[in-house]
Design an enzyme around this catalytic site. Structure first.
Site, PDB file in Angstrom:
ATOM      1  CE  LYS A  88       1.744  -3.647 -13.841  1.00 12.27           C
ATOM      2  NZ  LYS A  88       2.945  -3.584 -14.071  1.00 12.27           N
TER       3      LYS A  88
ATOM      4  CG  HIS B 131      -1.769  -0.766   1.293  1.00 14.09           C
ATOM      5  ND1 HIS B 131      -1.595  -2.246   2.494  1.00 14.09           N
ATOM      6  CD2 HIS B 131      -2.903  -1.044   0.734  1.00 14.09           C
ATOM      7  CE1 HIS B 131      -2.876  -2.547   2.116  1.00 14.09           C
ATOM      8  NE2 HIS B 131      -2.864  -2.769   1.505  1.00 14.09           N
TER       9      HIS B 131
END
Ligand code: PAF
Length: 275
Positions: free
Chosen positions: A145, A34
């Site tokens: 991704k 994150h």
């Protein structure tokens, strides 16, 4: 950093932000993955908004909604240190109402692989991402991704609904031993974590095969299975798809994703390699 918990507060503070906005939607339990999204948003925008919302509609019955890690205070500190301007931490009632209009995942791309294993998951995910993107009115929104199918479906939603946000896909972040970072890694015991490394090992092997000129998906997937099957408790799928999530018989360099999903103990892990 301003923290808002209600829609009204958030909307008021959002209106006060001048200049470009980068947005990172999360379900909290923030880790380096994150943080890499937040750092990139920080670099590319004048303002950064993060949301932390464990979205109930993307969990299926029997999944880990109740035990999903929640670390509000630590997450808040992480955001503050990372230079986030506005943190939105809404309750469920601030996001969902009764008898809502629902958008749904596309019937083909949204119901294979993750969508087949977790039917309904992408409907709930797209529903909340649409809401959060509209609320934030961000110029750019950042997604990892690692959740490849999620990323591709969000890109499609933005295209199909003529939304103007720019979706930015960011590289997978791994621990030094290769394990892709995930909030769910905390569920793994030491022994399970060792076995979970077979996912990144299998993908590394796939990458090596492609580098050496092997383009047949069947051969690549067989080599991955040979690494995974002795280690994981349930191999859900290995697959090669193109960047629009259509199954590929042969790798197309620059347009392929090799995917794996498996359970180690009761923990479901996914990982992938973009080639
Ligand atoms: O990837 C996630 O953490 C979630 O699916 C997202 C995008 C924040 C939507 O709830």
């Amino acid at each position: 950093m301003i923290v808002s918990r209600t829609y009204e507060e958030f909307a008021q503070h959002r209106d006060g932000l001048k200049g470009s906005i980068g947005f990172v939607p999360t379900m909290g339990a923030l880790h380096e993955g994150h943080l890499s999204l937040i750092r990139r948003a920080r670099e590319e925008n004048e303002n950064v908004i993060v949301s932390i919302f464990v979205n109930p509609t993307q969990f299926l019955a029997g999944e880990d909604l109740d035990k999903y890690p929640r670390r509000e205070e630590a997450d808040r500190r992480i955001c503050e240190l990372a230079g986030v301007d506005l943190l939105y931490m809404p309750g469920v009632d601030q996001i969902y109402g009764a008898d809502e209009l629902c958008i749904g995942a596309p019937k083909l791309r949204g119901y294979i692989l993750e969508g087949a294993r977790r039917p309904g998951h992408f409907d709930g995910m797209l529903q909340v991402v649409m809401k959060l993107l509209n609320l934030s009115r961000a110029d750019r929104a950042y997604f990892g991704k690692k959740d490849a199918q999620q990323l591709i479906l969000i890109e499609q939603m933005v295209r199909d609904y003529f939304m103007t946000v720019n979706v930015v896909g960011c590289e997978i972040v791994r621990d030094p031993d290769g394990l892709a970072l995930s909030s769910r890694n905390v569920y793994l015991s030491e022994e399970q974590r060792r076995r979970a490394l077979s996912l990144s090992r299998a993908l590394k092997r796939a990458g090596k095969l492609v580098q050496s000129g092997e383009m047949a998906s069947a051969k690549i997937l067989a080599a991955m299975e040979a690494i995974l099957l002795p280690e994981v408790d349930e191999l859900e799928y290995v697959a090669v798809v193109d960047r629009a999530f259509r199954p590929l018989e042969r790798i197309e360099t620059g347009n392929s994703i090799v995917l794996v999903a498996a359970k180690v103990g009761t923990t479901r892990l996914i990982d992938n390699l973009w080639v």
